[in-house]
Design a protein around this motif. Sequence first.
Motif, PDB file in Angstrom:
ATOM      1  N   SER A  34      -1.067   9.042  -6.397  1.00 23.31           N
ATOM      2  CA  SER A  34      -1.695   7.721  -6.388  1.00 23.31           C
ATOM      3  C   SER A  34      -1.302   7.012  -7.679  1.00 23.31           C
ATOM      4  CB  SER A  34      -3.214   7.848  -6.284  1.00 23.31           C
ATOM      5  OG  SER A  34      -3.829   6.573  -6.169  1.00 23.31           O
ATOM      6  N   GLY A  35      -0.486   5.968  -7.550  1.00 24.11           N
ATOM      7  CA  GLY A  35       0.085   5.317  -8.716  1.00 24.11           C
ATOM      8  C   GLY A  35      -0.869   4.372  -9.423  1.00 24.11           C
ATOM      9  N   MET A  36      -0.604   4.172 -10.704  1.00 26.09           N
ATOM     10  CA  MET A  36      -1.327   3.187 -11.515  1.00 26.09           C
ATOM     11  C   MET A  36      -0.497   1.912 -11.546  1.00 26.09           C
ATOM     12  SD  MET A  36      -2.260   5.825 -14.626  1.00 26.09           S
ATOM     13  CE  MET A  36      -3.031   4.591 -15.691  1.00 26.09           C
ATOM     14  N   CYS A  37      -1.167   0.765 -11.356  1.00 26.80           N
ATOM     15  CA  CYS A  37      -0.485  -0.530 -11.273  1.00 26.80           C
ATOM     16  C   CYS A  37      -1.036  -1.438 -12.367  1.00 26.80           C
ATOM     17  CB  CYS A  37      -0.718  -1.150  -9.901  1.00 26.80           C
ATOM     18  SG  CYS A  37      -0.003  -2.795  -9.686  1.00 26.80           S
ATOM     19  N   GLN A 174      10.834  -6.057 -17.603  1.00 25.89           N
ATOM     20  CA  GLN A 174      11.310  -4.756 -17.140  1.00 25.89           C
ATOM     21  C   GLN A 174      10.200  -3.705 -17.188  1.00 25.89           C
ATOM     22  OE1 GLN A 174      14.573  -4.126 -15.815  1.00 25.89           O
ATOM     23  NE2 GLN A 174      14.393  -6.371 -15.754  1.00 25.89           N
ATOM     24  N   GLY A 175       9.020  -4.126 -16.720  1.00 30.21           N
ATOM     25  CA  GLY A 175       7.980  -3.167 -16.421  1.00 30.21           C
ATOM     26  C   GLY A 175       8.323  -2.473 -15.108  1.00 30.21           C
ATOM     27  N   PRO A 176       7.384  -1.755 -14.515  1.00 34.31           N
ATOM     28  CA  PRO A 176       7.690  -1.010 -13.286  1.00 34.31           C
ATOM     29  C   PRO A 176       8.226  -1.872 -12.149  1.00 34.31           C
ATOM     30  CG  PRO A 176       5.669  -0.197 -14.245  1.00 34.31           C
ATOM     31  CD  PRO A 176       6.048  -1.406 -15.046  1.00 34.31           C
ATOM     32  N   VAL A 177       7.670  -3.076 -11.940  1.00 26.99           N
ATOM     33  CA  VAL A 177       8.166  -3.943 -10.869  1.00 26.99           C
ATOM     34  C   VAL A 177       9.549  -4.480 -11.223  1.00 26.99           C
ATOM     35  CG1 VAL A 177       7.762  -6.065  -9.562  1.00 26.99           C
ATOM     36  CG2 VAL A 177       5.847  -4.558 -10.109  1.00 26.99           C
ATOM     37  N   GLY A 178       9.723  -4.939 -12.464  1.00 24.72           N
ATOM     38  CA  GLY A 178      11.021  -5.459 -12.877  1.00 24.72           C
ATOM     39  C   GLY A 178      12.110  -4.406 -12.850  1.00 24.72           C
ATOM     40  N   LEU A 179      11.796  -3.195 -13.313  1.00 23.51           N
ATOM     41  CA  LEU A 179      12.777  -2.115 -13.256  1.00 23.51           C
ATOM     42  C   LEU A 179      13.133  -1.781 -11.811  1.00 23.51           C
ATOM     43  CD1 LEU A 179      11.431   0.266 -16.046  1.00 23.51           C
ATOM     44  CD2 LEU A 179      13.607  -0.979 -16.090  1.00 23.51           C
ATOM     45  N   SER A 180      12.138  -1.819 -10.931  1.00 23.74           N
ATOM     46  CA  SER A 180      12.420  -1.602  -9.505  1.00 23.74           C
ATOM     47  C   SER A 180      13.348  -2.688  -8.972  1.00 23.74           C
ATOM     48  CB  SER A 180      11.114  -1.589  -8.704  1.00 23.74           C
ATOM     49  OG  SER A 180      10.313  -0.487  -9.042  1.00 23.74           O
ATOM     50  N   ALA A 181      13.086  -3.943  -9.375  1.00 22.56           N
ATOM     51  CA  ALA A 181      13.950  -5.043  -8.941  1.00 22.56           C
ATOM     52  C   ALA A 181      15.363  -4.859  -9.452  1.00 22.56           C
ATOM     53  CB  ALA A 181      13.370  -6.378  -9.422  1.00 22.56           C
ATOM     54  N   THR A 182      15.506  -4.411 -10.699  1.00 19.50           N
ATOM     55  CA  THR A 182      16.832  -4.148 -11.257  1.00 19.50           C
ATOM     56  C   THR A 182      17.552  -3.069 -10.456  1.00 19.50           C
ATOM     57  OG1 THR A 182      16.227  -4.842 -13.495  1.00 19.50           O
ATOM     58  CG2 THR A 182      18.018  -3.252 -13.295  1.00 19.50           C
ATOM     59  N   GLU A 316       2.275  11.756 -15.829  1.00 15.60           N
ATOM     60  CA  GLU A 316       1.449  12.263 -14.739  1.00 15.60           C
ATOM     61  C   GLU A 316       0.071  12.638 -15.270  1.00 15.60           C
ATOM     62  OE1 GLU A 316       3.359  15.596 -13.017  1.00 15.60           O
ATOM     63  OE2 GLU A 316       5.017  14.454 -12.135  1.00 15.60           O
ATOM     64  N   PHE A 317      -0.956  12.407 -14.433  1.00 15.03           N
ATOM     65  CA  PHE A 317      -2.321  12.725 -14.820  1.00 15.03           C
ATOM     66  C   PHE A 317      -3.061  13.363 -13.652  1.00 15.03           C
ATOM     67  CE2 PHE A 317      -1.064   8.947 -17.236  1.00 15.03           C
ATOM     68  CZ  PHE A 317      -1.348   9.333 -18.544  1.00 15.03           C
ATOM     69  N   ARG A 318      -4.120  14.092 -13.981  1.00 16.80           N
ATOM     70  CA  ARG A 318      -5.098  14.529 -12.999  1.00 16.80           C
ATOM     71  C   ARG A 318      -6.251  13.531 -13.006  1.00 16.80           C
ATOM     72  NH1 ARG A 318      -3.065  18.445  -9.563  1.00 16.80           N
ATOM     73  NH2 ARG A 318      -1.622  19.743 -10.748  1.00 16.80           N
ATOM     74  N   LEU A 319      -7.050  13.540 -11.941  1.00 15.38           N
ATOM     75  CA  LEU A 319      -8.140  12.566 -11.843  1.00 15.38           C
ATOM     76  C   LEU A 319      -9.096  12.642 -13.024  1.00 15.38           C
ATOM     77  CD1 LEU A 319      -9.402  12.258  -8.154  1.00 15.38           C
ATOM     78  CD2 LEU A 319      -8.055  10.640  -9.489  1.00 15.38           C
ATOM     79  N   ASP A 320      -9.369  13.857 -13.506  1.00 13.38           N
ATOM     80  CA  ASP A 320     -10.327  13.975 -14.604  1.00 13.38           C
ATOM     81  C   ASP A 320      -9.780  13.441 -15.924  1.00 13.38           C
ATOM     82  OD1 ASP A 320      -8.565  15.989 -15.257  1.00 13.38           O
ATOM     83  OD2 ASP A 320      -9.984  17.631 -14.975  1.00 13.38           O
ATOM     84  N   GLU A 321      -8.529  13.022 -15.934  1.00 12.82           N
ATOM     85  CA  GLU A 321      -7.935  12.407 -17.120  1.00 12.82           C
ATOM     86  C   GLU A 321      -7.874  10.886 -17.003  1.00 12.82           C
ATOM     87  OE1 GLU A 321      -4.539  15.264 -18.794  1.00 12.82           O
ATOM     88  OE2 GLU A 321      -4.248  14.837 -16.654  1.00 12.82           O
ATOM     89  N   GLY A 335       4.466   4.128 -19.888  1.00 12.42           N
ATOM     90  CA  GLY A 335       5.010   3.245 -18.870  1.00 12.42           C
ATOM     91  C   GLY A 335       4.147   3.304 -17.625  1.00 12.42           C
ATOM     92  N   LYS A 336       4.747   3.674 -16.517  1.00 12.19           N
ATOM     93  CA  LYS A 336       3.997   3.750 -15.261  1.00 12.19           C
ATOM     94  C   LYS A 336       3.425   5.149 -15.093  1.00 12.19           C
ATOM     95  CE  LYS A 336       4.268   2.568 -10.352  1.00 12.19           C
ATOM     96  NZ  LYS A 336       3.125   1.649 -10.436  1.00 12.19           N
ATOM     97  N   GLY A 337       2.130   5.233 -14.826  1.00  6.60           N
ATOM     98  CA  GLY A 337       1.466   6.514 -14.647  1.00  6.60           C
ATOM     99  C   GLY A 337       1.141   6.786 -13.199  1.00  6.60           C
ATOM    100  N   VAL A 338       0.906   8.050 -12.880  1.00 10.54           N
ATOM    101  CA  VAL A 338       0.565   8.435 -11.516  1.00 10.54           C
ATOM    102  C   VAL A 338      -0.400   9.611 -11.566  1.00 10.54           C
ATOM    103  CG1 VAL A 338       2.588   9.972 -11.348  1.00 10.54           C
ATOM    104  CG2 VAL A 338       1.496   9.112  -9.255  1.00 10.54           C
TER     105      VAL A 338
END
Length: 342
Positions: A34-37, A174-182, A316-321, A335-338
């Motif tokens: 489950s990604g962080m946005c 060039q955050g996660p969306v911009g990097l994806s676009a690139t 990467e993280f667990r829910l308790d984090e 950057g982008k976490g999940v």
Amino acid sequence: MKAVVFLGEGKLDIRSYPDPVPGPDEVVIRMKASGMCGSDLHHLNGALRTGSELVIEGHEPCGVVEIVGEAVRPSEAKVGDRVMVHHYDGCRTCRYCRSGWTQYCPNARTVFGGLDGDGGHADFMKVPAHTLIKLPDSLSFKTGAAISCGTGTAFGAIKRVALSADETVAVFGQGPVGLSATMLAKAFGARVIAVDVEPARLDMAKHFGADYVVDARKNDPVAAIRALTRNGEGADKSIECSANVVVRRQAVEAVRPWGTACMVGVFGKVEFDSEELIHAHKTVVGSLTFSKNQQEDCAQFVAEHRLDVESLFTNEFRLDEAERAYELFGQRKIGKGVFIFD
């Protein structure tokens, strides 16, 4: 089950909920990623909420079907299916719902994970079966989570400007969306100019295929883009992913006459001189996430081109984090976490 809720004013909580039970046309997904946005931060830092105002967060969900409702057809979902979620529901009969643009439903819109429906920052997630999209076997759950919002949003923007392989596109932010676009624009065959103010993000843009990078702290990005394009006219297309009013203006100014600038970053104002629109015959469009069909197309495109979308995630993280994860995310220390699950 455990789940993350945002209380507002920068506070969150990890709470226990009963495991969800599906209705006749619903499924329960065992979450795998489950990604962080970036848009999560608007909800996290908004007004205080209590009681029924609280929802489980997370609108980049990906996992495995655990339980199916009695009316769900096998063609829709089966136990064990690897799936993403198009994180919207609606009346299911209006023209927007029927065309896959459920987020524009004027009658009964629900946004899962951040507005009025429970999302994927939990061990399980319950959704209508029609929101599911099969995850290609070659793609990881983390890749599916990215496609479920950030990367899918970039794909939708590229489709919105009808980018073609013989064009130059400038990607602002060039955050996660911009990097994806690139990454996606390069896979489409286009010539890509990436713009940002952070050297680390510009390095990532190079890694994802940018032909040129522009450090907007050191250079006027409009002048730099014009210098890199034919006859100094500017890029054919631009995609703006920062939601910064100055950058939005630059994204319009940086495209050639008859070019197209696409605004992707949400909230705030869009301001530019009318001559850019009228005298230069430019087109300025907006693009909000993606249709259900585009999400499926994005997944197939990523699989066919073997794009390394998973590497967008830096942590990467667990829910308790969750508290620590969003503290670091809000301070731009990651950057982008999940969130990942067993």
